[in-house]
Motif scaffolding. Structure first.
Motif, PDB file in Angstrom:
ATOM      1  N   HIS A 276       0.784  -1.229   0.000  1.00 59.22           N
ATOM      2  CA  HIS A 276       0.000   0.000   0.000  1.00 59.22           C
ATOM      3  C   HIS A 276       0.821   1.286   0.000  1.00 59.22           C
ATOM      4  O   HIS A 276       0.297   2.337  -0.381  1.00 59.22           O
ATOM      5  CB  HIS A 276      -0.939   0.017   1.210  1.00 59.22           C
ATOM      6  N   CYS A 277       2.072   1.236   0.403  1.00 56.78           N
ATOM      7  CA  CYS A 277       2.863   2.460   0.546  1.00 56.78           C
ATOM      8  C   CYS A 277       4.005   2.588  -0.453  1.00 56.78           C
ATOM      9  O   CYS A 277       4.539   3.674  -0.624  1.00 56.78           O
ATOM     10  CB  CYS A 277       3.434   2.553   1.954  1.00 56.78           C
TER      11      CYS A 277
ATOM     12  N   ALA B  98       5.975   3.379  -3.517  1.00 52.93           N
ATOM     13  CA  ALA B  98       5.741   4.307  -4.625  1.00 52.93           C
ATOM     14  C   ALA B  98       6.897   4.170  -5.620  1.00 52.93           C
ATOM     15  O   ALA B  98       7.842   3.413  -5.393  1.00 52.93           O
ATOM     16  CB  ALA B  98       5.648   5.733  -4.100  1.00 52.93           C
TER      17      ALA B  98
ATOM     18  N   VAL C 154      -0.545   6.608   3.059  1.00 50.66           N
ATOM     19  CA  VAL C 154      -1.870   6.468   2.454  1.00 50.66           C
ATOM     20  C   VAL C 154      -2.775   7.528   3.054  1.00 50.66           C
ATOM     21  O   VAL C 154      -2.954   7.592   4.270  1.00 50.66           O
ATOM     22  CB  VAL C 154      -2.445   5.053   2.695  1.00 50.66           C
TER      23      VAL C 154
ATOM     24  N   GLN D 156      -2.384   7.548  -2.296  1.00 56.08           N
ATOM     25  CA  GLN D 156      -1.097   7.815  -1.664  1.00 56.08           C
ATOM     26  C   GLN D 156      -0.776   9.300  -1.729  1.00 56.08           C
ATOM     27  O   GLN D 156      -1.164   9.990  -2.661  1.00 56.08           O
ATOM     28  CB  GLN D 156       0.019   7.051  -2.357  1.00 56.08           C
TER      29      GLN D 156
END
Length: 82
Positions: free
Chosen positions: A8-9, A11, A18, A29
């Motif tokens: 989820h984090c 990049a 988030v 994000q």
């Protein structure tokens, strides 16, 4: 924990936080990385998953930013009146 951060984090050029954790796709994000990510969070992971002998906790204490500080022991001081 690490898998969730990767999912989820992660990049293109590092890690982001988030903005909307309640979103269905989890793709909201931020366009920045907080300085505490490397200064604190990665140290917490290291401390959590490192061998117990990495730091002798009878000799060291950690502040809230995960900086190790030695425990100072003062020699026994006798009362000057004795």
């Amino acid at each position: 924990i690490w898998r969730a951060i990767q999912k989820h984090c992660k990049a293109k050029y590092g890690y982001a936080f988030v903005e909307q954790v309640n979103s269905a796709d989890g793709s909201h994000q931020s366009d920045e990385t907080e300085s505490f990510w490397t200064a604190e969070v990665l140290k917490y992971f290291y401390l959590l998953f490192s061998p117990r002998w990495t730091f002798d906790l009878s000799e060291w204490v950690f502040n809230t930013e995960a900086h190790p500080l030695p425990i100072f022991r003062f020699p026994h001081v006798t009362d000057a009146r004795e």
